[in-house]
Design an enzyme around this catalytic site. Structure first.
Site, PDB file in Angstrom:
ATOM      1  CD  GLU A 175     132.206  31.469 -11.206  1.00 40.62           C
ATOM      2  OE1 GLU A 175     132.542  32.399 -11.956  1.00 40.62           O
ATOM      3  OE2 GLU A 175     132.706  30.335 -11.270  1.00 40.62           O
ATOM      4  CD  GLU A 182     132.832  27.784 -17.407  1.00 41.65           C
ATOM      5  OE1 GLU A 182     133.884  27.909 -18.020  1.00 41.65           O
ATOM      6  OE2 GLU A 182     132.736  27.966 -16.177  1.00 41.65           O
ATOM      7  CE  LYS A 227     132.102  27.474 -13.470  1.00 41.98           C
ATOM      8  NZ  LYS A 227     132.962  28.535 -13.130  1.00 41.98           N
ATOM      9  CG  HIS A 246     117.228  51.410 -14.853  1.00 41.06           C
ATOM     10  ND1 HIS A 246     116.591  52.619 -14.787  1.00 41.06           N
ATOM     11  CD2 HIS A 246     117.575  51.097 -13.583  1.00 41.06           C
ATOM     12  CE1 HIS A 246     116.568  53.051 -13.533  1.00 41.06           C
ATOM     13  NE2 HIS A 246     117.154  52.133 -12.775  1.00 41.06           N
ATOM     14  CD1 TRP A 302     141.706  25.154 -27.214  1.00 44.83           C
ATOM     15  CD2 TRP A 302     142.495  27.148 -27.833  1.00 44.83           C
ATOM     16  NE1 TRP A 302     140.710  26.077 -27.003  1.00 44.83           N
ATOM     17  CE2 TRP A 302     141.167  27.318 -27.365  1.00 44.83           C
ATOM     18  CE3 TRP A 302     143.178  28.279 -28.278  1.00 44.83           C
ATOM     19  CZ2 TRP A 302     140.529  28.560 -27.333  1.00 44.83           C
ATOM     20  CZ3 TRP A 302     142.541  29.519 -28.243  1.00 44.83           C
ATOM     21  CH2 TRP A 302     141.226  29.627 -27.768  1.00 44.83           C
ATOM     22  CG  ASN A 354     151.269  26.753 -25.188  1.00 48.35           C
ATOM     23  OD1 ASN A 354     150.395  27.398 -25.761  1.00 48.35           O
ATOM     24  ND2 ASN A 354     151.311  26.612 -23.879  1.00 48.35           N
ATOM     25  N   GLY A 355     151.745  28.919 -27.817  1.00 45.89           N
ATOM     26  CA  GLY A 355     151.915  30.383 -27.845  1.00 45.89           C
ATOM     27  C   GLY A 355     151.583  30.897 -29.234  1.00 45.89           C
ATOM     28  CE  LYS A 406     141.197  24.504 -14.584  1.00 43.95           C
ATOM     29  NZ  LYS A 406     139.917  24.950 -13.991  1.00 43.95           N
ATOM     30  NE  ARG A 441     148.147  23.039 -21.103  1.00 41.95           N
ATOM     31  CZ  ARG A 441     148.810  23.945 -20.397  1.00 41.95           C
ATOM     32  NH1 ARG A 441     148.998  23.758 -19.117  1.00 41.95           N
ATOM     33  NH2 ARG A 441     149.300  25.026 -20.960  1.00 41.95           N
ATOM     34  CB  CYS A 465     149.201  24.235 -27.215  1.00 44.46           C
ATOM     35  SG  CYS A 465     148.522  25.056 -28.632  1.00 44.46           S
TER      36      CYS A 465
HETATM   37  O1  M6R Z   1     143.703  30.484 -14.464  1.00 42.14           O
HETATM   38  P1  M6R Z   1     142.922  31.767 -14.336  1.00 42.14           P
HETATM   39  O2  M6R Z   1     142.175  31.868 -13.049  1.00 42.14           O
HETATM   40  O3  M6R Z   1     143.768  32.971 -14.607  1.00 42.14           O
HETATM   41  O4  M6R Z   1     141.860  31.685 -15.495  1.00 42.14           O
HETATM   42  C1  M6R Z   1     141.013  32.770 -15.775  1.00 42.14           C
HETATM   43  C2  M6R Z   1     139.794  32.299 -16.529  1.00 42.14           C
HETATM   44  O5  M6R Z   1     140.164  31.780 -17.773  1.00 42.14           O
HETATM   45  C3  M6R Z   1     139.043  31.216 -15.750  1.00 42.14           C
HETATM   46  O6  M6R Z   1     138.692  31.686 -14.475  1.00 42.14           O
HETATM   47  C4  M6R Z   1     137.772  30.781 -16.489  1.00 42.14           C
HETATM   48  O7  M6R Z   1     136.883  31.839 -16.598  1.00 42.14           O
HETATM   49  C5  M6R Z   1     137.157  29.603 -15.754  1.00 42.14           C
HETATM   50  N1  M6R Z   1     137.854  28.387 -16.087  1.00 42.14           N
HETATM   51  C6  M6R Z   1     135.711  29.446 -16.028  1.00 42.14           C
HETATM   52  O8  M6R Z   1     135.172  28.409 -15.275  1.00 42.14           O
END
Ligand code: M6R
Length: 612
Positions: A484, A491, A488, A507, A76, A102-103, A607, A27, A2
């Site tokens: 990673e 996601e 990428k 394995h 959100w 938010n929360g 985000k 976000r 949010c």
């Molecule tokens: O803000 P942060 O680095 O703590 O966020 C952690 C993850 O949510 C963040 O790295 C997420 O996996 C990436 N946005 C993915 O691209």
């Protein structure tokens, strides 16, 4: 997660709120809403499910909402499906107060039961609505809204950033915070609240970060802040250094692409002030040699991509320090009874500095006596403020949900930290130290070479965009890099993808390889190149199509066996993932582009993940 923006001033609030919400879109959200206090008619609310544009369209079709004090919110969903009614702001039964939140209010069910027994009628399925209803309930009993606010806060369990409007007080807005980000913006004849500075940077650069337990009262003439015991406090003001253009697309189709292209400069900003005459220098670090000498163990704690940086960091830090380094997912760490004591260094990695799981892990580690050093991108964020030491990545604001430049700068900074500690402890050989620092200085330039042409990634994406599944394989640093690359891809393109340690294939996983399976083989880590080649041969023998990523100097060897080849300039092996990640980002980007995905705002993602 949010997003909140609030305004009090002399100008009509709605355009300012909508502009702020647009800047918070990154976000992640599923619905949006605004509220203003109209001095003649009281609280006016408009909210709806879906993109901010739907809200804009709706507002345009209505008579203008008048008011110079207001709140905006992007939701959100956590409790209650995304729909118009569950969207924020929530207004109390008799329309005296409206809130945005938010929360998560963890004890909302108990409060709701209590209020239902008092005859209060609820409209939504959210946890947040209890705040509006409870506030009105207390407000009806007392003449002072602040008495009511403090009474409500005393009953809430969980996390909240709250913005509150009262119909009876058309000149002010109230804000409160616990375990969710909220900042105050100080303007000329106008003041703001926001989840982060991007929402208000076009109006003011003077901000103060709210702390847990604080309550703020904002009018156009000033901001008063009180602590949890209602004592007035002076806030320290911070000046936001970056420019509004840093949070705009600037002609690029997507923030993600812009941020990929910004990586060389982000690396330069992060590395060069800390590299002097071949030495890593951290002027900002308080960590002393006494602690370093008695340090027995290091934990790297993070989520998502930041955790992947930690995976790479484990290899490098153990190499430089010859100490046990454990890398933990923050959401697991906090419940794992971790072996943290006064001789443990806990390195917390977070772009946003607001990830709730990471924050909770930090607090767990601190309660056990660990020394907390965080690597954070957002200045003044909660994780930065609660750490014993902070190293900032100077990546600038990162807007795309999929991280790119924050990842790259975290990785460079963590490697530098490892070198720094290794040298102070005399455990990194001077030759290795000199070789790596020399290459660190060249990293931005080499990355510029990687992004100079994107043709090959576009071509590969045109071949493979309709795959249902992609495997990434690699060994050692390449294995961690593959995690990673795989994240990428999945996601932003929604293609299922997994990353495996290549030696593990035999394995079990190799049973999934068949004719035409796409395998991205990472073969940038020179010391294990022969092993990587064997694994490519293995999967090719079972019909896989292999896109191999290696270094310029090894192109020829890989060309003979891979289906397609990608290369990056050679650097020191421990830094190779810093270059290797860029082709993986671009590969994912172009695949998502071909598939018509919403690249900057992938579905279901946020985000900054400020709920557990
Ligand atoms: O803000 P942060 O680095 O703590 O966020 C952690 C993850 O949510 C963040 O790295 C997420 O996996 C990436 N946005 C993915 O691209």
């Amino acid at each position: 997660m949010c997003g909140i923006v609030g305004y009090t001033g002399a100008a009509p609030a709605i355009p300012i709120l909508l502009d702020g919400l647009e800047r918070l879109e990154y976000r992640g959200y599923d619905s949006a809403g605004v509220a203003v206090v109209d001095p003649r008619t009281g609280l006016q609310i408009e909210k709806c499910k879906g993109r901010l544009q739907f809200l804009r369209d709706r507002l345009e079709a209505l008579p203008p909402l008048e008011g110079t004090v207001g709140l905006g919110h992007t939701r959100w969903a956590t409790h209650g499906e995304p729909n118009d009614v569950n969207s924020h702001p929530h207004v109390s039964q008799n329309g005296r107060v409206a809130i945005v939140h938010n929360g998560i209010i963890e004890n909302y069910a108990e409060i709701k039961d209590f209020l239902l027994q008092q005859g209060v009628r609820f409209r939504s399925d959210t946890d947040s609505e209890v705040v509006a209803q409870l506030l009105e309930y207390y407000f009806n009993d007392c003449s002072d809204v602040m008495d009511a606010v403090y009474a409500v806060l005393a009953r809430l369990e969980g996390a909240y950033a709250l913005g509150i409007l009262c119909a009876d007080m058309p000149d002010r807005l109230i804000a409160a915070r616990k375990d969710a980000p909220l900042l105050l913006g100080y303007g000329e004849g106008e003041n703001f609240i926001a989840s982060d500075a991007t929402a208000i940077i076009s109006h003011t650069r003077q901000v103060a970060y709210m702390e847990d337990g604080e309550v703020a009262v904002l009018t156009r003439d000033g901001i008063q802040v009180f602590d949890e015991y209602r004592r007035p406090i002076e806030k320290q003001l911070h000046h936001i250094e970056w420019d509004v253009s840093a949070a705009e697309k600037g002609g690029y189709a997507h923030f993600m692409f812009k941020e990929i292209m910004e990586q060389p400069e982000a690396l330069r900003q992060t590395i060069s002030p800390r590299l002097r005459d071949g030495q890593v220098v951290f002027d900002e670090l308080r960590l002393d040699d006494g602690f370093l000498r008695r340090m027995k163990r290091i934990y790297l704690v993070a989520c998502g991509s930041s955790y992947h940086v930690g995976m790479l960091g484990k290899y490098n830090l153990e190499r430089f320090l010859r100490l046990p380094v454990e890398v933990c997912l923050a959401s697991e760490f906090r419940y794992s009874d971790p072996l943290v004591d006064e001789d443990t260094l806990v390195i917390v990695i977070s772009q946003s500095g607001e990830t709730l799981d990471t924050m909770a892990a930090l607090r767990e580690a601190r309660s056990r006596g660990g020394y907390i050093l965080s690597i954070v991108n957002v200045v003044g964020s909660s994780i930065a403020r609660e750490s014993d030491d902070v190293l900032y990545t100077w990546a600038g604001p990162e807007i795309a949900v999929a991280t790119t430049k924050a990842y790259s700068t975290q990785l460079a900074l963590l490697t530098m930290l490892g070198l720094y500690m290794g040298q102070r402890l005399g455990r990194t050989s001077p030759e290795e130290y000199a070789a790596i620092t020399a290459e660190l200085a060249l990293l931005p330039e080499k990355m510029e070479q990687v992004i100079a042409s994107t043709d090959v990634y576009q071509y590969l994406a045109s071949l493979y965009f309709n795959r249902e599944c992609v495997f990434f394989i690699g060994r050692n640093l390449d294995y961690a890099l593959g995690l990673e690359g795989s994240l990428k891809l999945k996601e932003i393109s929604y293609i299922h993808s997994e990353s495996y340690a290549a030696g593990e294939l035999k394995h079990g996983t190799i049973s999934l390889i068949e004719d035409g399976t796409l395998v991205v083989s990472l073969a940038t880590y020179g010391p294990l190149l022969d092993k990587a080649i064997s694994n490519i041969v293995e999967v090719k023998a079972r019909g896989a199509e292999v896109v191999a990523l290696t270094t310029d100097s090894n192109r020829e060897r890989l060309e003979k066996i891979a289906t397609h080849i990608l290369t990056v300039p050679d650097t020191h092996p421990v830094l190779q993932p810093n270059l290797g990640v860029v082709p993986l980002q671009l590969f994912a980007y172009y695949i998502a582009l071909h598939r018509g995905c919403d690249i900057d705002k992938p579905k279901n993602l946020a985000k900054s993940v400020t709920v557990e």
